[in-house]
Design a protein around this motif. Structure first.
Motif, PDB file in Angstrom:
ATOM      1  N   THR A 285       2.726  98.496  47.322  1.00  0.00           N
ATOM      2  CA  THR A 285       2.018  97.693  48.530  1.00  0.00           C
ATOM      3  C   THR A 285       2.680  97.724  49.650  1.00  0.00           C
ATOM      4  N   ASP A 286       2.156  98.313  50.817  1.00  0.00           N
ATOM      5  CA  ASP A 286       2.470  98.391  51.953  1.00  0.00           C
ATOM      6  C   ASP A 286       2.329  96.974  52.460  1.00  0.00           C
ATOM      7  N   ALA A 287       3.721  96.088  52.271  1.00  0.00           N
ATOM      8  CA  ALA A 287       3.513  94.664  53.051  1.00  0.00           C
ATOM      9  C   ALA A 287       4.252  94.429  54.169  1.00  0.00           C
ATOM     10  N   VAL A 288       4.282  95.508  55.208  1.00  0.00           N
ATOM     11  CA  VAL A 288       4.741  95.408  56.486  1.00  0.00           C
ATOM     12  C   VAL A 288       4.104  94.249  57.367  1.00  0.00           C
ATOM     13  N   GLN A 289       2.735  94.061  57.110  1.00  0.00           N
ATOM     14  CA  GLN A 289       2.466  92.867  58.089  1.00  0.00           C
ATOM     15  C   GLN A 289       2.330  91.436  57.215  1.00  0.00           C
ATOM     16  N   ALA A 290       2.726  91.554  56.137  1.00  0.00           N
ATOM     17  CA  ALA A 290       2.798  90.367  55.300  1.00  0.00           C
ATOM     18  C   ALA A 290       4.113  89.847  55.053  1.00  0.00           C
ATOM     19  N   VAL A 291       5.069  90.555  54.909  1.00  0.00           N
ATOM     20  CA  VAL A 291       6.631  89.906  54.871  1.00  0.00           C
ATOM     21  C   VAL A 291       6.967  89.222  55.810  1.00  0.00           C
ATOM     22  N   GLY A 292       7.385  87.847  55.733  1.00  0.00           N
ATOM     23  CA  GLY A 292       7.970  87.136  56.540  1.00  0.00           C
ATOM     24  C   GLY A 292       6.913  86.317  57.343  1.00  0.00           C
ATOM     25  N   HIS A 293       5.797  86.687  56.996  1.00  0.00           N
ATOM     26  CA  HIS A 293       4.424  85.753  57.432  1.00  0.00           C
ATOM     27  C   HIS A 293       3.597  85.091  56.563  1.00  0.00           C
ATOM     28  N   ILE A 294       3.514  85.303  55.337  1.00  0.00           N
ATOM     29  CA  ILE A 294       2.931  84.816  53.935  1.00  0.00           C
ATOM     30  C   ILE A 294       3.969  84.877  52.878  1.00  0.00           C
ATOM     31  N   PRO A 295       3.602  83.905  51.659  1.00  0.00           N
ATOM     32  CA  PRO A 295       4.293  84.084  50.567  1.00  0.00           C
ATOM     33  C   PRO A 295       4.428  85.301  50.067  1.00  0.00           C
ATOM     34  N   VAL A 296       5.685  86.155  49.703  1.00  0.00           N
ATOM     35  CA  VAL A 296       5.493  87.207  49.160  1.00  0.00           C
ATOM     36  C   VAL A 296       6.795  87.088  47.878  1.00  0.00           C
ATOM     37  N   ASP A 297       6.200  87.139  46.617  1.00  0.00           N
ATOM     38  CA  ASP A 297       7.126  87.024  45.501  1.00  0.00           C
ATOM     39  C   ASP A 297       6.752  88.430  44.702  1.00  0.00           C
TER      40      ASP A 297
ATOM     41  N   LEU B 245       3.630  88.869  42.081  1.00  0.00           N
ATOM     42  CA  LEU B 245       2.524  89.963  42.247  1.00  0.00           C
ATOM     43  C   LEU B 245       2.824  90.816  41.224  1.00  0.00           C
ATOM     44  N   ASP B 246       3.819  91.091  40.634  1.00  0.00           N
ATOM     45  CA  ASP B 246       4.344  92.102  39.645  1.00  0.00           C
ATOM     46  C   ASP B 246       3.819  93.569  40.128  1.00  0.00           C
ATOM     47  N   VAL B 247       4.373  93.787  41.392  1.00  0.00           N
ATOM     48  CA  VAL B 247       4.197  95.248  42.157  1.00  0.00           C
ATOM     49  C   VAL B 247       5.385  95.854  41.516  1.00  0.00           C
ATOM     50  N   ASP B 248       5.064  97.348  41.830  1.00  0.00           N
ATOM     51  CA  ASP B 248       6.316  97.989  41.379  1.00  0.00           C
ATOM     52  C   ASP B 248       7.293  98.723  42.590  1.00  0.00           C
ATOM     53  N   PHE B 249       6.254  98.671  43.613  1.00  0.00           N
ATOM     54  CA  PHE B 249       7.126  99.066  44.964  1.00  0.00           C
ATOM     55  C   PHE B 249       6.655  98.322  46.107  1.00  0.00           C
ATOM     56  N   LEU B 250       7.481  97.905  47.087  1.00  0.00           N
ATOM     57  CA  LEU B 250       6.847  97.111  48.387  1.00  0.00           C
ATOM     58  C   LEU B 250       7.784  97.544  49.381  1.00  0.00           C
ATOM     59  N   SER B 251       6.891  97.759  50.447  1.00  0.00           N
ATOM     60  CA  SER B 251       7.628  98.485  51.863  1.00  0.00           C
ATOM     61  C   SER B 251       7.581  97.172  52.909  1.00  0.00           C
ATOM     62  N   ALA B 252       8.827  96.813  53.655  1.00  0.00           N
ATOM     63  CA  ALA B 252       8.660  96.094  54.861  1.00  0.00           C
ATOM     64  C   ALA B 252       9.298  96.507  55.697  1.00  0.00           C
ATOM     65  N   SER B 253       9.133  96.095  57.116  1.00  0.00           N
ATOM     66  CA  SER B 253       9.804  96.588  58.378  1.00  0.00           C
ATOM     67  C   SER B 253      10.422  95.420  58.994  1.00  0.00           C
ATOM     68  N   ALA B 254      11.565  95.149  59.483  1.00  0.00           N
ATOM     69  CA  ALA B 254      12.232  93.976  60.167  1.00  0.00           C
ATOM     70  C   ALA B 254      11.526  93.689  61.444  1.00  0.00           C
ATOM     71  N   HIS B 255      11.159  94.744  62.297  1.00  0.00           N
ATOM     72  CA  HIS B 255      10.623  94.402  63.498  1.00  0.00           C
ATOM     73  C   HIS B 255       9.304  93.575  63.520  1.00  0.00           C
ATOM     74  N   LYS B 256       8.620  93.379  62.379  1.00  0.00           N
ATOM     75  CA  LYS B 256       7.427  92.807  62.347  1.00  0.00           C
ATOM     76  C   LYS B 256       7.832  91.326  61.988  1.00  0.00           C
TER      77      LYS B 256
END
Length: 368
Positions: A169-181, A185-196
């Motif tokens: 899951t591309d969670a760039v818009q989600a991490v730091g804005h909604i709960p992400v566990d 979620l049982d995802v295998d890969f997750l992407s995030a970006s600090a400036h978001k």
């Protein structure tokens, strides 16, 4: 001089003061390369370790599952191009970091399949279930950057795992804005970006579930457990960890406040008798507001708001000869007369009720 109202936080966010200040130490004082064995590098090495632990804690991962990258785009490309699966499934509303990476791997011989969405941007579960083959990779974004729709990632991951496949899951818009566990979620890969999430630009991370194999995207040294070469950007990594910890520690309060701003914006527009269509699903990122105005140009709305000191984004991409409706608005089958008049207002914790009232009043003046 007119007051600036920044309402394009889905594009980038103002950096946290604490994160900004923390960077300076590792640029000016403890600036050693962490790969060096001498004692001067010890402080930077410890800071890198602590930052990895902090980020892991924020998403309920293990530190050895966090790999630092330059941005969300790199993280997305790493999964698409580094995963050993021969088939990839993704949606029609993904960020171009995913879509263009899929074009690249398709040209190299991998099969790529695109899953449709409904008119609120939600994934068609049945189509995915019917099309999915074993030993594939599925990449579905957690929250859409244009319309804010949040996908049911936990249920999607379950479907994918039932087909003996991997889920990103591309969670760039989600991490730091909604709960992400990541465990829940049982995802295998997750992407995030600090400036978001109020961190610095040019730094991100990829979560890789322990035990999974992925090919490196960048060749070189042995950094990041020999999976991501390049001298670690310690200053930005430390700042990213501070910004993420700040946001996750205040998550519920931030979400409530930002949703309140969004509600106030919509109510103010309605009270001013502004006619618009609100895009996206009911379950969405707080503060990500995609509005379409029939018969108007999104580019024109953006520039007229800009003249009044208000920064927003648009749902169309403009060049010198024509305006193109975004792939997201096409995928949700939004009527062209509305799609061309779409803007995205994205609010964050630094916005105020005064800001949203001003935005509504200026919009009302423009479109009425």
């Amino acid at each position: 001089m007119k007051r600036l109202i920044y309402a394009d936080n889905a594009a980038t966010t103002k950096m946290s003061q604490a994160a900004c200040e923390a960077m300076m130490r590792f640029q000016l004082t403890d600036f050693a390369n962490v790969s060096q064995p001498y004692s001067f590098a010890r402080s930077a090495k410890n800071a890198l370790k602590e930052a990895r632990e902090t980020i892991a804690r924020c998403i309920n991962a293990s530190p050895n599952e966090i790999f630092f990258t330059s941005c969300g785009t790199e993280s997305d490309n790493w999964v698409i191009k580094g995963c050993k699966c021969s088939r990839i499934y993704t949606s029609l509303i993904e960020h171009h970091a995913i879509l263009n990476a899929c074009i690249d791997v398709a040209s190299a011989g991998k099969e790529v399949f695109y899953i449709p969405v409904n008119n609120t941007g939600m994934i068609d579960f049945q189509t995915l279930n019917n099309l999915l083959s074993e030993k594939s990779l599925v990449s579905i974004m957690m929250a859409n950057n244009e319309i804010g729709t949040i996908q049911p990632i936990k249920q999607l991951a379950r479907i994918v795992h039932d087909h003996n496949s991997l889920f990103h899951t591309d969670a760039v818009q989600a991490v730091g804005h909604i709960p992400v566990d990541v465990r829940d979620l049982d995802v295998d890969f997750l992407s995030a970006s600090a400036h978001k999430f109020n961190g610095p630009k040019g730094i991100g991370f990829l979560y890789i579930k322990e035990g999974l194999k992925i090919n490196p995207l960048i060749s070189g040294g042995a950094q990041e457990n020999s999976l991501r070469a390049g001298t670690e950007n310690v200053a930005s990594i430390v700042a990213m960890a501070i910004a993420l910890e700040e946001n996750t520690s205040q998550l519920e309060d931030n979400m409530t406040y930002i949703q309140g701003l969004e509600n106030a914006l919509i109510q103010k527009l309605l009270s001013l008798n502004v006619v618009f269509h609100k895009n996206g699903a009911e379950v969405k990122i707080p503060g990500n507001v995609s509005l379409s105005f029939n018969g108007f140009s999104g580019e024109s709305l953006l520039h007229r708001l800009d003249l009044c000191g208000i920064c927003v984004s648009t749902g169309s991409a403009c060049d010198s000869r024509n305006t193109q409706i975004s792939h997201v608005l096409k995928a949700i089958d939004l009527d062209e007369s509305f799609a061309k008049g779409t803007i995205r207002i994205s609010l964050d914790k630094n916005n105020t009720y005064e800001d949203v009232n001003r935005i509504a009043e200026v919009l009302a003046h423009i479109v009425k």
